[in-house]
Design an enzyme around this catalytic site. Structure first.
Site, mmCIF file in Angstrom:
data_model
loop_
_atom_site.group_PDB
_atom_site.id
_atom_site.type_symbol
_atom_site.label_atom_id
_atom_site.label_comp_id
_atom_site.label_asym_id
_atom_site.label_seq_id
_atom_site.Cartn_x
_atom_site.Cartn_y
_atom_site.Cartn_z
ATOM 1 N N LYS A 1 0.903 -1.115 0.083
ATOM 2 C CA LYS A 1 0.039 0.206 -0.115
ATOM 3 C C LYS A 1 0.965 1.395 0.103
ATOM 4 C CE LYS A 1 -2.795 0.941 3.679
ATOM 5 N NZ LYS A 1 -2.828 2.292 4.342
ATOM 6 N N ARG B 1 3.110 5.929 -3.414
ATOM 7 C CA ARG B 1 4.127 6.712 -3.758
ATOM 8 C C ARG B 1 4.112 6.585 -5.220
ATOM 9 N NH1 ARG B 1 4.551 5.662 1.350
ATOM 10 N NH2 ARG B 1 5.776 6.969 2.889
ATOM 11 N N GLY C 1 -4.817 7.879 5.122
ATOM 12 C CA GLY C 1 -4.067 8.950 5.787
ATOM 13 C C GLY C 1 -2.492 9.256 4.995
ATOM 14 N N ARG D 1 -8.195 12.578 12.027
ATOM 15 C CA ARG D 1 -6.585 12.281 12.163
ATOM 16 C C ARG D 1 -6.001 13.608 11.984
ATOM 17 N NH1 ARG D 1 -5.342 7.117 8.921
ATOM 18 N NH2 ARG D 1 -3.225 7.402 10.034
ATOM 19 N N SER E 1 7.834 9.623 12.003
ATOM 20 C CA SER E 1 6.496 9.390 11.035
ATOM 21 C C SER E 1 7.140 9.411 9.514
ATOM 22 C CB SER E 1 5.607 10.451 11.292
ATOM 23 O OG SER E 1 4.603 10.406 9.864
ATOM 24 N N ASP F 1 2.213 -0.643 11.728
ATOM 25 C CA ASP F 1 0.813 -1.190 11.423
ATOM 26 C C ASP F 1 0.863 -2.671 11.958
ATOM 27 O OD1 ASP F 1 0.315 1.193 10.370
ATOM 28 O OD2 ASP F 1 1.304 0.769 8.450
ATOM 29 N N LYS G 1 -4.219 6.460 14.416
ATOM 30 C CA LYS G 1 -4.262 5.525 13.153
ATOM 31 C C LYS G 1 -5.863 5.627 12.748
ATOM 32 C CE LYS G 1 0.011 4.845 12.893
ATOM 33 N NZ LYS G 1 0.941 5.636 11.722
ATOM 34 N N ARG H 1 -5.803 2.682 17.848
ATOM 35 C CA ARG H 1 -5.724 1.235 18.018
ATOM 36 C C ARG H 1 -5.066 1.014 19.524
ATOM 37 N NH1 ARG H 1 -2.844 0.835 12.159
ATOM 38 N NH2 ARG H 1 -4.801 0.720 11.113
ATOM 39 N N ARG I 1 -7.102 -3.088 9.819
ATOM 40 C CA ARG I 1 -6.268 -3.949 10.374
ATOM 41 C C ARG I 1 -7.060 -4.472 11.529
ATOM 42 N NH1 ARG I 1 -2.021 -3.040 6.850
ATOM 43 N NH2 ARG I 1 -1.433 -0.843 6.340
#
Ligand code: S3P
Length: 438
Positions: free
Chosen positions: A21, A26, A93, A122, A166, A318, A345, A349, A391
């Site tokens: 992903k 990208r 995100g 977010r 990040s 993740d 997230k 989470r 997830r």
């Protein structure tokens, strides 16, 4: 949608990891930024990465679909994005945080970005702050959330020390640096995934790395002819965890990205005692402009608890929900430290994992910066709510296979955000063992 995952069948056989992903997002952005056509293979067909294709198309790129995962992106060039566009990032995100980096340096143009209910919770101030420091004009709801309005300006390079490790913030600032006057430097508190850096090198951008510093100098354009998207370690991690937890399993995951900044989870898994074999990238001999792949063989092993330290968190961010699940089956305590980022997230989470696994019988508690699980050697089962988080939905499925009574996942459709074929792939791995044993 409710789906039930019952215990019993081992996982057998081999599976191709679905396309990554992060790299797909990208690939679409680099394709759009390029003036020459970019051929992409292995592009992920999922809700998040479809949002990115729709976004770059709205900005003027033409997407030619040549077959499953095969695209030719006819980009607008680095400074050619269409102005006045309202972009819907959906649930993505990564799109929300990376795209403004490209747009912010296109002087005089305007855009707005918004997304679904989860996206609206977010934070975008984490990218708005450095982009404003470079000279762009940004307005966010309550200075922090979408809708985010961007007015492009001529940008000046900055040195930016990331407040959190990040890859999204790092990538945003590096993309803005591509359009800025001078050399932009990002300083990372800990290494995070480096796909943007590898693609920048491939695209001919002047990128330099020196310890915790990554620097890029502004250019007129980028040139890339092809991008192959390897398999996603974050998606493969769910099958790997299931194979570790269900007795009698043995699977091979093919074509998985082995980039060392993405495989922290597999290092943790090994440390907990799972027998793994596969050529994960060595951080000391990492590639500069390519994404290595590997075949990973996974089987069950007696697990023991571990402590995941803050430095490991960005390399497994993740997959940390799966560490909690594994901890339920391990001897002793499993603790995750320095993972406050989990709170922002697709869902909070820390809360959703602790509540979700707790409801299935886990002995787990939230801490300020992560969670602690006391292994009991098993998990009862029950109902797990996905809270719209892909997830979480996949975590519930794996928990079901490993549990005593099975798990019903409420909101299984969320898996389509990153892995639409997840339940089918998991079923195929368990079917093979049923076929094999009659
Ligand atoms: C991503 C970076 C990580 C990760 C996300 C994808 C990326 O987010 O959780 O799923 O592709 O750069 P952060 O940068 O917020 O840690």
């Amino acid at each position: 949608m409710r789906a039930r995952f019952a215990p019993g069948s081992p996982l057998r056989g081999s599976i191709a990891a679905p396309p990554d992903k992060s790299i797909s997002h990208r690939a679409a952005l680099f394709g759009a930024m390029s003036a020459e056509p970019v051929h992409v293979t292995g592009y992920l067909d999922a809700a998040d990465t479809r949002s990115t294709l729709a976004a770059v198309a709205a900005l003027g790129a033409r997407i030619e679909e040549r077959g499953p995962g095969a695209l030719v992106i006819h980009g607008t060039g680095l400074r050619g994005a269409a102005s006045g566009v309202a972009i819907d990032v959906g649930n993505a995100g990564t799109l929300l945080r990376l795209l403004p980096g490209w747009l912010a340096g296109q002087a005089g143009k305007t855009w707005t970005l918004d997304g679904d209910e989860s996206i609206r919770r977010r934070p975008v101030d984490r990218i708005a702050r450095p982009l404003a420091a470079m000279g762009a004009q940004l307005e966010a709801r309550e200075d922090r959330f979408t809708p985010l309005a961007i007015t492009g300006r001529r940008l000046t390079a900055i040195d930016y020390e990331l407040p959190v490790a990040s890859a999204q913030i790092k990538s945003c600032v590096l993309l803005a640096g591509l359009l800025a006057d001078g050399t932009t430097t990002v300083i990372e508190p800990e290494p995070s995934r480096d796909h943007t850096e590898r693609l920048l090198v491939r695209a001919g951008a002047p990128l330099r790395r020196d310890g915790d510093r990554v620097a890029v100098t502004g250019v007129d354009g980028v040139a890339l002819d092809e991008i192959h998207v390897p398999g996603d370690p974050s998606s493969a991690a769910f099958h790997a965890a299931a194979a570790v937890l269900v007795p009698g399993s043995r699977i091979v995951i093919e074509g998985m990205a082995a980039n060392w900044t993405r495989v922290g989870f597999f290092r943790i898994l090994e440390r907990m005692g799972a027998p793994l074999s596969g050529a994960l990238e060595d951080p000391h001999a990492a590639a500069v402009d390519t994404e290595p792949v590997c075949a990973l063989e996974v089987a069950p092993g007696p697990l023991h608890g571990t402590t995941v330290t803050p430095a490991e968190v960005p390399l497994a961010i993740d997959e940390l929900p799966l560490v909690a699940l594994l901890g339920c089956f391990a001897e002793g305590e499993t603790v995750v430290q320095g993972a406050q980022e989990l709170r922002v997230k697709e869902s909070d989470r820390i809360a959703t994992v602790v509540d979700g696994l707790g409801a299935l019988g886990a002995d787990i508690e939230a801490t300020e910066d992560g969670f602690a699980v006391r292994g009991t050697g098993g998990l009862r089962g029950g109902v797990l709510h996905a809270h719209g988080d892909h997830r979480l939905a996949m975590l519930g499925a794996v928990a079901g296979l490993a549990s005593r009574e099975g798990v019903e996942v409420d909101g299984m459709e969320a898996a389509a955000v990153s892995y639409p074929g997840f339940a089918d792939d998991l079923a195929a791995l368990t079917r093979r063992s049923r076929g094999a044993t009659g």
